[in-house]
Design an enzyme around this catalytic site. Structure first.
Site, PDB file in Angstrom:
ATOM      1  N   PRO A  12      -3.490  -0.949  -3.053  1.00 51.11           N
ATOM      2  CA  PRO A  12      -3.428  -1.502  -1.885  1.00 51.11           C
ATOM      3  C   PRO A  12      -2.289  -1.016  -0.932  1.00 51.11           C
ATOM      4  O   PRO A  12      -1.138  -0.804  -1.522  1.00 51.11           O
ATOM      5  CB  PRO A  12      -3.320  -3.112  -2.079  1.00 51.11           C
ATOM      6  CG  PRO A  12      -2.785  -3.498  -3.270  1.00 51.11           C
ATOM      7  CD  PRO A  12      -3.352  -2.235  -4.187  1.00 51.11           C
ATOM      8  N   ASN A  13      -2.654  -0.575   0.297  1.00 54.00           N
ATOM      9  CA  ASN A  13      -1.621  -0.173   1.134  1.00 54.00           C
ATOM     10  C   ASN A  13      -1.298   1.243   0.823  1.00 54.00           C
ATOM     11  O   ASN A  13      -0.500   1.881   1.897  1.00 54.00           O
ATOM     12  CB  ASN A  13      -0.601  -1.075   1.406  1.00 54.00           C
ATOM     13  CG  ASN A  13      -0.859  -2.520   1.830  1.00 54.00           C
ATOM     14  OD1 ASN A  13      -1.371  -2.949   2.852  1.00 54.00           O
ATOM     15  ND2 ASN A  13      -0.500  -3.665   0.858  1.00 54.00           N
ATOM     16  N   ARG A  20       3.722   4.080   6.545  1.00 54.82           N
ATOM     17  CA  ARG A  20       4.281   2.880   5.886  1.00 54.82           C
ATOM     18  C   ARG A  20       5.618   2.894   5.368  1.00 54.82           C
ATOM     19  O   ARG A  20       5.822   3.820   4.391  1.00 54.82           O
ATOM     20  CB  ARG A  20       3.261   2.372   4.571  1.00 54.82           C
ATOM     21  CG  ARG A  20       3.823   1.373   3.921  1.00 54.82           C
ATOM     22  CD  ARG A  20       2.727   1.082   2.616  1.00 54.82           C
ATOM     23  NE  ARG A  20       3.162  -0.117   1.813  1.00 54.82           N
ATOM     24  CZ  ARG A  20       3.020  -0.065   0.693  1.00 54.82           C
ATOM     25  NH1 ARG A  20       2.268   0.820   0.078  1.00 54.82           N
ATOM     26  NH2 ARG A  20       3.498  -1.212   0.000  1.00 54.82           N
ATOM     27  N   TYR A  25       8.730   5.416   0.950  1.00 49.71           N
ATOM     28  CA  TYR A  25       7.544   6.015   0.280  1.00 49.71           C
ATOM     29  C   TYR A  25       7.419   7.491   0.706  1.00 49.71           C
ATOM     30  O   TYR A  25       6.451   8.151   0.390  1.00 49.71           O
ATOM     31  CB  TYR A  25       6.231   5.242   0.540  1.00 49.71           C
ATOM     32  CG  TYR A  25       6.405   3.675  -0.034  1.00 49.71           C
ATOM     33  CD1 TYR A  25       6.606   3.550  -1.278  1.00 49.71           C
ATOM     34  CD2 TYR A  25       6.212   2.564   0.892  1.00 49.71           C
ATOM     35  CE1 TYR A  25       6.528   2.468  -1.982  1.00 49.71           C
ATOM     36  CE2 TYR A  25       6.458   1.479   0.309  1.00 49.71           C
ATOM     37  CZ  TYR A  25       6.466   1.299  -1.035  1.00 49.71           C
ATOM     38  OH  TYR A  25       6.506   0.078  -1.613  1.00 49.71           O
ATOM     39  N   ASN A  76      -1.628   4.201  -9.333  1.00 47.36           N
ATOM     40  CA  ASN A  76      -0.759   3.587  -8.919  1.00 47.36           C
ATOM     41  C   ASN A  76      -1.140   2.187  -8.207  1.00 47.36           C
ATOM     42  O   ASN A  76      -1.953   2.318  -7.212  1.00 47.36           O
ATOM     43  CB  ASN A  76      -0.269   4.473  -7.543  1.00 47.36           C
ATOM     44  CG  ASN A  76       1.047   3.758  -6.809  1.00 47.36           C
ATOM     45  OD1 ASN A  76       1.178   2.633  -7.103  1.00 47.36           O
ATOM     46  ND2 ASN A  76       1.766   4.549  -5.976  1.00 47.36           N
ATOM     47  N   ALA A  79       0.958  -3.089  -5.064  1.00 52.49           N
ATOM     48  CA  ALA A  79       1.319  -4.452  -5.268  1.00 52.49           C
ATOM     49  C   ALA A  79       0.750  -5.364  -6.561  1.00 52.49           C
ATOM     50  O   ALA A  79       1.377  -6.163  -7.112  1.00 52.49           O
ATOM     51  CB  ALA A  79       1.477  -5.279  -4.037  1.00 52.49           C
ATOM     52  N   GLU A 100       0.765   5.279 -15.602  1.00 52.16           N
ATOM     53  CA  GLU A 100       1.039   4.364 -14.238  1.00 52.16           C
ATOM     54  C   GLU A 100       2.046   5.339 -13.487  1.00 52.16           C
ATOM     55  O   GLU A 100       3.163   5.649 -14.016  1.00 52.16           O
ATOM     56  CB  GLU A 100       1.698   3.140 -14.763  1.00 52.16           C
ATOM     57  CG  GLU A 100       1.920   2.255 -13.569  1.00 52.16           C
ATOM     58  CD  GLU A 100       2.257   0.943 -13.977  1.00 52.16           C
ATOM     59  OE1 GLU A 100       1.628   0.142 -14.635  1.00 52.16           O
ATOM     60  OE2 GLU A 100       3.464   0.244 -13.437  1.00 52.16           O
ATOM     61  N   HIS A 102       4.325   5.179  -9.752  1.00 55.84           N
ATOM     62  CA  HIS A 102       4.887   4.811  -8.469  1.00 55.84           C
ATOM     63  C   HIS A 102       5.736   5.717  -7.713  1.00 55.84           C
ATOM     64  O   HIS A 102       6.471   6.463  -8.422  1.00 55.84           O
ATOM     65  CB  HIS A 102       5.859   3.517  -8.809  1.00 55.84           C
ATOM     66  CG  HIS A 102       5.110   2.257  -9.581  1.00 55.84           C
ATOM     67  ND1 HIS A 102       4.586   1.407  -9.036  1.00 55.84           N
ATOM     68  CD2 HIS A 102       5.423   1.930 -10.890  1.00 55.84           C
ATOM     69  CE1 HIS A 102       3.868   0.588  -9.875  1.00 55.84           C
ATOM     70  NE2 HIS A 102       4.308   0.953 -10.890  1.00 55.84           N
ATOM     71  N   ARG A 109      14.631  -1.757  -6.930  1.00 56.04           N
ATOM     72  CA  ARG A 109      14.121  -2.442  -5.663  1.00 56.04           C
ATOM     73  C   ARG A 109      14.431  -4.041  -5.972  1.00 56.04           C
ATOM     74  O   ARG A 109      15.031  -4.458  -6.635  1.00 56.04           O
ATOM     75  CB  ARG A 109      12.824  -2.174  -5.361  1.00 56.04           C
ATOM     76  CG  ARG A 109      12.921  -0.493  -4.985  1.00 56.04           C
ATOM     77  CD  ARG A 109      11.193  -0.092  -4.441  1.00 56.04           C
ATOM     78  NE  ARG A 109      10.864  -0.668  -3.274  1.00 56.04           N
ATOM     79  CZ  ARG A 109       9.858  -0.770  -2.731  1.00 56.04           C
ATOM     80  NH1 ARG A 109       8.916  -0.042  -3.407  1.00 56.04           N
ATOM     81  NH2 ARG A 109       9.675  -1.404  -1.582  1.00 56.04           N
TER      82      ARG A 109
HETATM   83  C1  DQA Z   1       4.721   0.895  -5.477  1.00 58.95           C
HETATM   84  C2  DQA Z   1       5.658   0.067  -5.620  1.00 58.95           C
HETATM   85  C3  DQA Z   1       4.872  -1.287  -5.466  1.00 58.95           C
HETATM   86  O1  DQA Z   1       5.993  -2.518  -5.574  1.00 58.95           O
HETATM   87  C4  DQA Z   1       4.389  -1.384  -4.056  1.00 58.95           C
HETATM   88  O2  DQA Z   1       3.869  -2.823  -3.837  1.00 58.95           O
HETATM   89  C5  DQA Z   1       3.509  -0.598  -3.647  1.00 58.95           C
HETATM   90  C6  DQA Z   1       3.875   0.631  -3.799  1.00 58.95           C
HETATM   91  C7  DQA Z   1       5.078   2.585  -5.297  1.00 58.95           C
HETATM   92  O3  DQA Z   1       4.310   3.493  -5.325  1.00 58.95           O
HETATM   93  O4  DQA Z   1       6.269   2.769  -5.265  1.00 58.95           O
HETATM   94  O5  DQA Z   1       2.518  -0.808  -3.006  1.00 58.95           O
HETATM   95  O6  DQA Z   1       3.649   1.121  -6.303  1.00 58.95           O
END
Ligand code: DQA
Length: 145
Positions: A12-13, A20, A25, A76, A79, A100, A102, A109
Site C-alpha cells: 500500500p501507498n 509521498r 522514501y 515490500n 504498512a 523483504e 524496505h 523510525r
Molecule cells: C516501507 C516502510 C513501512 O513502514 C511503510 O509503511 C511503507 C514503506 C519502506 O519501504 O520503507 O509504506 O515499507
C-alpha cells in the site's frame, strides 16, 4: 535465462512514491524503480513480474501466485509489514526464496514500524538503501534461485 519470473510485489501507498514523503522514501517513482529493476534483471539473466496493490488480500493472492509460477519473491509489504498475519501466513506457505525489502530503515523510525511481522517468513531483509535496495534485492535473490 530463468524461465520463471522473480515476482517483485509492492504494498500500500507505494504507488505514490516520488510524491509521498520524499525525504523518507526518495524522489524516484515506482515506474522509475520498475524500469531500473527490469534493466538490472536483464543483466542478471532474470525476468521480473512487477506489481503493486493497496489491498492486503490481493497481495496474499499474489504471494500464492508467485509460489506457484515464480522462481523467487521480493516484497515490500509497506504498512502491512507491521500488521498482516495474513501476509505472514502466505509467505510462510510459499517455498520459493523470499526477500523483504524496505526503502527506509524501519529500525531507525517510529516505534510502531520497528517490528516486522513478515520478516519471520523470508530468507533475508534489505532496508535503508532507498530505491537502490530493489537492485540489491535482485542481486540477492539471484544467489538464491
Ligand atoms: C516501507 C516502510 C513501512 O513502514 C511503510 O509503511 C511503507 C514503506 C519502506 O519501504 O520503507 O509504506 O515499507
Amino acid at each position: 535465462m530463468a524461465s520463471k519470473p522473480v515476482y517483485v510485489l509492492n504494498g500500500p501507498n507505494l504507488n505514490l512514491l516520488g510524491a509521498r514523503e520524499p525525504d523518507v522514501y526518495g524522489r524516484e517513482t515506482l515506474a522509475d524503480i520498475e524500469a531500473d529493476v527490469k534493466a538490472q534483471a536483464k543483466t542478471l539473466g532474470l525476468t521480473v513480474e512487477f506489481r503493486q496493490s493497496n489491498n492486503e488480500g490481493t497481495l496474499v493472492d499474489w504471494v500464492q501466485e508467485a509460489d506457484a509460477k515464480g522462481s523467487g519473491l521480493i516484497i515490500n509489504p509497506g504498512a502491512y509489514t507491521h500488521t498482516s498475519i495474513a501476509l505472514l501466513d502466505a509467505l510462510k506457505a510459499a517455498s520459493i526464496p523470499k526477500i523483504e525489502l524496505h526503502l527506509s530503515n524501519i529500525h531507525a523510525r517510529e516505534e510502531y514500524r520497528r517490528k516486522s511481522l513478515t520478516a519471520e517468513a523470508v530468507n533475508g531483509v534489505i532496508m535503508g538503501f532507498g530505491a537502490k535496495g530493489y537492485r540489491l534485492a535482485l542481486d540477492a535473490i539471484k544467489t538464491l534461485v
